[in-house]
Design an enzyme around this catalytic site. Structure first.
Site, mmCIF file in Angstrom:
data_model
loop_
_atom_site.group_PDB
_atom_site.id
_atom_site.type_symbol
_atom_site.label_atom_id
_atom_site.label_comp_id
_atom_site.label_asym_id
_atom_site.label_seq_id
_atom_site.Cartn_x
_atom_site.Cartn_y
_atom_site.Cartn_z
ATOM 1 N N ARG A 186 0.843 -1.192 0.000
ATOM 2 C CA ARG A 186 0.000 0.000 0.000
ATOM 3 C C ARG A 186 0.884 1.249 0.000
ATOM 4 O O ARG A 186 2.096 1.182 0.107
ATOM 5 C CB ARG A 186 -0.908 0.013 1.232
ATOM 6 C CG ARG A 186 -0.156 0.161 2.542
ATOM 7 C CD ARG A 186 -1.088 0.090 3.734
ATOM 8 N NE ARG A 186 -0.362 0.346 4.980
ATOM 9 C CZ ARG A 186 -0.885 0.236 6.195
ATOM 10 N NH1 ARG A 186 -2.155 -0.136 6.326
ATOM 11 N NH2 ARG A 186 -0.170 0.490 7.267
ATOM 12 N N VAL A 229 10.371 -7.737 7.635
ATOM 13 C CA VAL A 229 11.789 -7.386 7.752
ATOM 14 C C VAL A 229 12.346 -7.612 9.145
ATOM 15 O O VAL A 229 13.571 -7.633 9.334
ATOM 16 C CB VAL A 229 12.042 -5.920 7.316
ATOM 17 C CG1 VAL A 229 11.687 -5.727 5.849
ATOM 18 C CG2 VAL A 229 11.287 -4.927 8.208
ATOM 19 N N TYR A 264 10.663 7.573 16.035
ATOM 20 C CA TYR A 264 10.703 7.587 14.574
ATOM 21 C C TYR A 264 11.871 8.427 14.070
ATOM 22 O O TYR A 264 12.622 7.995 13.181
ATOM 23 C CB TYR A 264 9.384 8.143 14.041
ATOM 24 C CG TYR A 264 9.264 8.169 12.541
ATOM 25 C CD1 TYR A 264 8.805 7.065 11.835
ATOM 26 C CD2 TYR A 264 9.593 9.314 11.815
ATOM 27 C CE1 TYR A 264 8.683 7.095 10.459
ATOM 28 C CE2 TYR A 264 9.478 9.355 10.437
ATOM 29 C CZ TYR A 264 9.022 8.244 9.761
ATOM 30 O OH TYR A 264 8.908 8.278 8.396
ATOM 31 N N LYS A 300 15.240 7.208 11.847
ATOM 32 C CA LYS A 300 15.564 7.692 10.510
ATOM 33 C C LYS A 300 16.942 8.363 10.468
ATOM 34 O O LYS A 300 17.643 8.286 9.446
ATOM 35 C CB LYS A 300 14.483 8.662 10.024
ATOM 36 C CG LYS A 300 13.137 8.000 9.788
ATOM 37 C CD LYS A 300 13.192 6.890 8.741
ATOM 38 C CE LYS A 300 11.818 6.344 8.415
ATOM 39 N NZ LYS A 300 11.837 5.276 7.383
ATOM 40 N N VAL A 324 3.485 12.852 2.959
ATOM 41 C CA VAL A 324 2.650 12.234 1.928
ATOM 42 C C VAL A 324 1.347 11.742 2.551
ATOM 43 O O VAL A 324 1.329 11.237 3.677
ATOM 44 C CB VAL A 324 3.399 11.054 1.260
ATOM 45 C CG1 VAL A 324 2.545 10.410 0.185
ATOM 46 C CG2 VAL A 324 4.717 11.545 0.666
#
Length: 235
Positions: A15, A63, A159, A163, A192
């Site tokens: 998705r 993963v 988060y 990153k 996004v």
């Protein structure tokens, strides 16, 4: 870049950004290994790839599970025998409800397990097949402006740190794989409008385009960089 017949493996491709990257790469002539924890959830991506005239294989992929990662690469190897592009798109938990000073460390470890260690494990498993493959090859780590040291603040600590660490991994892998001709870059797709990003972000198509750009670099293209819409940005 002549990419007909090239193979791409995309994690989290059932998705959002991953699915759109799959569609756009298929439109450029690539065959797509669609990585998804739940294979049934990847049927729409598979259909989108077929509509673009591409070949698709749904690959069960978690993963965070070493056995799943190993089986996924075995499937890609047996199905295609080559791997030109790895897009590390799987990610989790934009934890805006937390602060670094009182964070739930178990939750932070879960974020790191997907966003950093999961990417690391999948990349490590993919490298032998990629080094045995001829032609331009790229590893794209889907990062975020939240990972920029120049922008780190109080938002989404787990988060953001994941990153930032992912960007450091990008730099290390790029240096190690440069002589192999494999490009390794981080890409910030921007805010996004996906399930994680929420309402108000840019279109999924626009966010995916920068990832596709990095995935289709020539052998002499940039490596070890951090990019947004094909333009270099600060770490």
């Amino acid at each position: 870049m002549a990419i007909n017949g090239h193979i791409a493996l995309i994690s989290g491709a059932n998705r959002g950004l991953g699915a759109e990257v799959a569609r756009q790469l298929a439109a450029k002539g690539m065959a797509i290994a669609i990585g998804a924890r739940d294979p049934t959830s990847a049927k729409e991506t598979e259909e989108a790839v077929y509509k673009e005239g591409g070949d698709a294989t749904i690959v069960p992929l978690d993963v965070t599970d070493p056995d799943s990662v190993a089986k996924a690469l075995d499937t890609v190897c047996r199905t295609y025998g080559e791997l030109h592009v790895l897009v590390n798109n799987a990610g989790t938990d934009y934890d805006t409800d937390q602060q670094a000073q009182n964070i739930d460390l178990n939750r932070a470890r879960q974020i790191m397990d997907v966003n950093l260690f999961g990417t690391w494990a999948l990349t490590k498993a993919s490298i032998p097949l990629m080094t045995a493959t001829q032609g331009p090859r790229s590893i794209v780590n889907v990062s975020s402006s939240a990972g920029q040291l120049s922008a780190n603040n109080r938002e989404a600590p787990g988060y953001s740190v994941s990153k930032t660490a992912l960007n450091a991994l990008t730099r290390m892998l790029a240096a190690e794989l440069d002589l192999e001709g494999i490009r390794v870059n981080s890409v910030d797709p921007g805010w996004v409008a996906t399930n994680m990003g929420g309402i108000g972000g840019r279109s999924v198509s626009d966010g995916a385009a920068g990832i596709v750009w990095a995935a289709t670099l020539e052998t002499d293209g940039p490596t070890g960089g951090f990019f947004h819409d094909g333009r270099s940005i600060m770490w």
